[in-house]
Design a protein around this motif. Structure first.
Motif, PDB file in Angstrom:
ATOM      1  N   THR A 275     -11.147  -0.282 -15.426  1.00 47.86           N
ATOM      2  CA  THR A 275      -9.812   0.302 -15.542  1.00 47.86           C
ATOM      3  C   THR A 275      -8.773  -0.715 -15.059  1.00 47.86           C
ATOM      4  OG1 THR A 275     -10.716   2.509 -15.110  1.00 47.86           O
ATOM      5  CG2 THR A 275      -8.337   2.229 -14.850  1.00 47.86           C
ATOM      6  N   ILE A 276      -7.771  -0.945 -15.890  1.00 49.19           N
ATOM      7  CA  ILE A 276      -6.711  -1.893 -15.518  1.00 49.19           C
ATOM      8  C   ILE A 276      -5.852  -1.298 -14.409  1.00 49.19           C
ATOM      9  CG2 ILE A 276      -4.658  -3.133 -16.297  1.00 49.19           C
ATOM     10  CD1 ILE A 276      -7.244  -4.282 -17.383  1.00 49.19           C
ATOM     11  N   ILE A 277      -5.615  -2.116 -13.405  1.00 47.98           N
ATOM     12  CA  ILE A 277      -4.806  -1.676 -12.261  1.00 47.98           C
ATOM     13  C   ILE A 277      -3.644  -2.635 -12.071  1.00 47.98           C
ATOM     14  CG2 ILE A 277      -4.793  -1.269  -9.766  1.00 47.98           C
ATOM     15  CD1 ILE A 277      -7.775  -0.674  -9.964  1.00 47.98           C
ATOM     16  N   LYS A 278      -2.444  -2.051 -11.989  1.00 51.54           N
ATOM     17  CA  LYS A 278      -1.232  -2.830 -11.674  1.00 51.54           C
ATOM     18  C   LYS A 278      -0.664  -2.279 -10.371  1.00 51.54           C
ATOM     19  CE  LYS A 278       0.128  -3.878 -16.457  1.00 51.54           C
ATOM     20  NZ  LYS A 278       1.203  -3.783 -17.476  1.00 51.54           N
ATOM     21  N   ASP A 279      -0.565  -3.119  -9.396  1.00 53.42           N
ATOM     22  CA  ASP A 279      -0.097  -2.646  -8.087  1.00 53.42           C
ATOM     23  C   ASP A 279       0.489  -3.822  -7.303  1.00 53.42           C
ATOM     24  OD1 ASP A 279       0.452  -0.956  -6.011  1.00 53.42           O
ATOM     25  OD2 ASP A 279      -1.610  -0.249  -5.740  1.00 53.42           O
TER      26      ASP A 279
ATOM     27  N   ILE B 280     -11.834  -4.722  -6.587  1.00 53.77           N
ATOM     28  CA  ILE B 280     -10.916  -5.042  -7.699  1.00 53.77           C
ATOM     29  C   ILE B 280     -11.037  -6.521  -8.027  1.00 53.77           C
ATOM     30  CG2 ILE B 280      -8.500  -5.134  -8.428  1.00 53.77           C
ATOM     31  CD1 ILE B 280      -7.956  -2.814  -6.474  1.00 53.77           C
ATOM     32  N   THR B 281     -11.205  -6.800  -9.322  1.00 53.36           N
ATOM     33  CA  THR B 281     -11.247  -8.184  -9.788  1.00 53.36           C
ATOM     34  C   THR B 281      -9.849  -8.594 -10.227  1.00 53.36           C
ATOM     35  OG1 THR B 281     -13.535  -7.918 -10.533  1.00 53.36           O
ATOM     36  CG2 THR B 281     -12.292  -9.787 -11.434  1.00 53.36           C
TER      37      THR B 281
ATOM     38  N   TYR C 232       0.177  -7.677  -8.596  1.00 49.21           N
ATOM     39  CA  TYR C 232      -1.048  -8.171  -9.216  1.00 49.21           C
ATOM     40  C   TYR C 232      -1.528  -7.255 -10.347  1.00 49.21           C
ATOM     41  CZ  TYR C 232      -3.636  -4.572  -6.616  1.00 49.21           C
ATOM     42  OH  TYR C 232      -4.097  -3.376  -6.125  1.00 49.21           O
ATOM     43  N   ILE C 233      -2.365  -7.839 -11.203  1.00 54.20           N
ATOM     44  CA  ILE C 233      -3.058  -7.093 -12.272  1.00 54.20           C
ATOM     45  C   ILE C 233      -4.553  -7.372 -12.121  1.00 54.20           C
ATOM     46  CG2 ILE C 233      -3.325  -6.760 -14.764  1.00 54.20           C
ATOM     47  CD1 ILE C 233      -0.513  -7.882 -15.115  1.00 54.20           C
ATOM     48  N   GLY C 234      -5.358  -6.316 -12.139  1.00 58.26           N
ATOM     49  CA  GLY C 234      -6.806  -6.472 -12.020  1.00 58.26           C
ATOM     50  C   GLY C 234      -7.524  -5.290 -12.649  1.00 58.26           C
ATOM     51  N   TYR C 235      -8.827  -5.272 -12.491  1.00 57.68           N
ATOM     52  CA  TYR C 235      -9.594  -4.131 -12.995  1.00 57.68           C
ATOM     53  C   TYR C 235     -10.681  -3.792 -11.995  1.00 57.68           C
ATOM     54  CZ  TYR C 235     -12.815  -7.825 -14.573  1.00 57.68           C
ATOM     55  OH  TYR C 235     -13.655  -8.911 -14.627  1.00 57.68           O
ATOM     56  N   ASP C 236     -11.010  -2.482 -11.975  1.00 64.81           N
ATOM     57  CA  ASP C 236     -12.016  -2.016 -11.019  1.00 64.81           C
ATOM     58  C   ASP C 236     -13.402  -2.005 -11.652  1.00 64.81           C
ATOM     59  OD1 ASP C 236     -12.002   0.160 -12.709  1.00 64.81           O
ATOM     60  OD2 ASP C 236     -10.955   1.491 -11.306  1.00 64.81           O
TER      61      ASP C 236
END
Length: 403
Positions: free
Chosen positions: A14-18, A37-38, A6-10
């Motif tokens: 901040t962009i988060i890929k996990d 996380i959205t 997934y890709i989201g942001y906190d």
């Protein structure tokens, strides 16, 4: 459980890929929201599987199938969810093909499919009989109980087949030995004595003439004979796969005195056990009867049994319809009638199935006990006739008075 990339942001943008494990899209969103996380985008990670191309066999062994049913039933009885059970089962020490099939069933169930629908996509692995039982288990809410019955049925069926195979091993071995000895005598032994017999120039006994004629025919046409034998075996193998071929073969076996009782007792045992299992799972009598031809898988039986299905569909009692089809033993019919009259048909069938299991074992033992001496006598007679044909003229010539 599936893994999602997934890709989201906190909260700080901040962009988060996990990646995260979740049963489906809804659970993924909930778990990410709880973590602050959205979600922007996601993709289900494709599971890495071993290729079926590298598998030793594309078939699933009966022992694997029985283990699958047993472990499935145990997990359901402990309260595990259906998807959780399948997730555990696909990671068990099954063959590559079976593990891949279970994984596909697991994914279909996660996608909202009924277990029966997912299983029926793999008809080579899951028989129609099994799928019908699972369907009854799903709609009745007794899937664990149905799986246990299926496990017991297939385990018992496997024991019957193994007993037949092991019992037939020695007679088949003897038949191969007879064939090998016959060819050896005709192609090598008899020709060795032929010149010696004929050089006396005297009249050769009729038996010897016949054996020498057969021997010469075999020697002169051995290649053609072998080709014909191989071609005949291939033809019969293919022909017996057809509907007509199956009917002829099975009709012959059921009418052949030596194996008649074995075949009838075997089919009666399987019929009683599987019919009781279907009825005990909640299936109606008519629905269960319509499943039986696929379960028994005997064209001769099917032709007889179709009349019983038609009669019960028209309102006739099961015991009378089974009697009219002219296949089952009288004791079996009587037990079915007792079960009908006492509203205990399932229990009655289970008892008669257990009884005929013992009858089948006894009839198989007797048949094999008769078959072995018959084969040995044939082998001894065949070898004896050939040796007599060879030795008779030699004995006559050596004992004849000198001129």
């Amino acid at each position: 459980m599936p893994i999602f990339n997934y890709i989201g942001y906190d909260e700080n943008s901040t962009i988060i890929k996990d990646r995260m494990k979740a049963s489906d899209e809804s659970e993924l969103k909930i778990r990410l929201k709880d973590a602050g996380i959205t979600l922007i985008d996601f993709k289900k990670e494709k599971e890495k599987r071993r290729s079926n191309f590298l598998a030793v066999s594309s078939r699933v062994s009966r022992s694997e199938f029985i283990t699958f049913c047993e472990e499935f039933a145990i997990m359901l009885n402990t309260g595990s969810e259906l998807s959780e059970c399948l997730d555990v089962l696909r990671k068990q020490e099954f063959s590559t093909v079976f593990k891949n099939v279970i994984s596909e069933v697991y994914e279909d169930v996660l996608g909202g499919s009924l277990l029966t629908t997912a299983l029926r996509k793999h008809k080579k692995i899951f028989p129609e009989y099994f799928c019908s039982m699972i369907y009854i288990g799903e709609i009745s809410g007794n899937l664990a109980g149905v799986l246990r019955k299926a496990s017991d049925y297939y385990d018992n069926d496997q024991k019957i087949k193994q007993k037949v195979k092991s019992s037939m091993a020695y007679p088949i071995f003897l038949f191969v030995v007879i064939t090998a000895i016959f060819f050896l005598l005709m192609i090598y032994v008899v020709p060795m004595f032929a010149d010696m017999i004929l050089q006396y120039g005297q009249e050769v006994p009729l038996l010897t003439q016949i054996v020498l004629g057969f021997s010469n025919f075999f020697v002169d046409n051995i290649i053609i004979i072998l080709i014909v034998i191989v071609a005949l075996i291939i033809f019969l193998f293919i022909f017996f796969k057809t509907k007509l071929g199956k009917f002829i073969k099975e009709a012959f076996l059921i009418k052949f005195p030596l194996v008649r009782k074995v075949k009838i007792n075997s089919i009666t045992t399987r019929f009683a056990s599987s019919f009781a299992t279907l009825l005990g799972s909640g299936m109606t009598v008519i629905s269960a009867m319509k499943e039986m031809p696929r379960i028994i898988n005997n064209e001769y039986f099917t032709k007889k049994f179709n009349f019983a299905i038609e009669e019960v569909s028209n309102g006739k009692k099961l015991s009378r319809a089974l009697e009219n089809c002219g296949f089952f033993p009288a004791l079996f019919i009587q037990m079915v009638k007792v079960g009908e009259d006492n509203s205990a048909l399932t229990q009655s069938l289970e008892k008669i199935g257990g009884y005929y299991q013992g009858v089948f074992n006894a009839s198989l033992t007797r048949a094999i006990g008769l078959l072995e001496p018959v084969v040995i006598v044939i082998m001894g007679a065949l070898v004896g006739v050939i040796l007599l044909a060879v030795m008779l003229p030699i004995f006559q010539f050596t004992t004849a008075p000198l001129a």
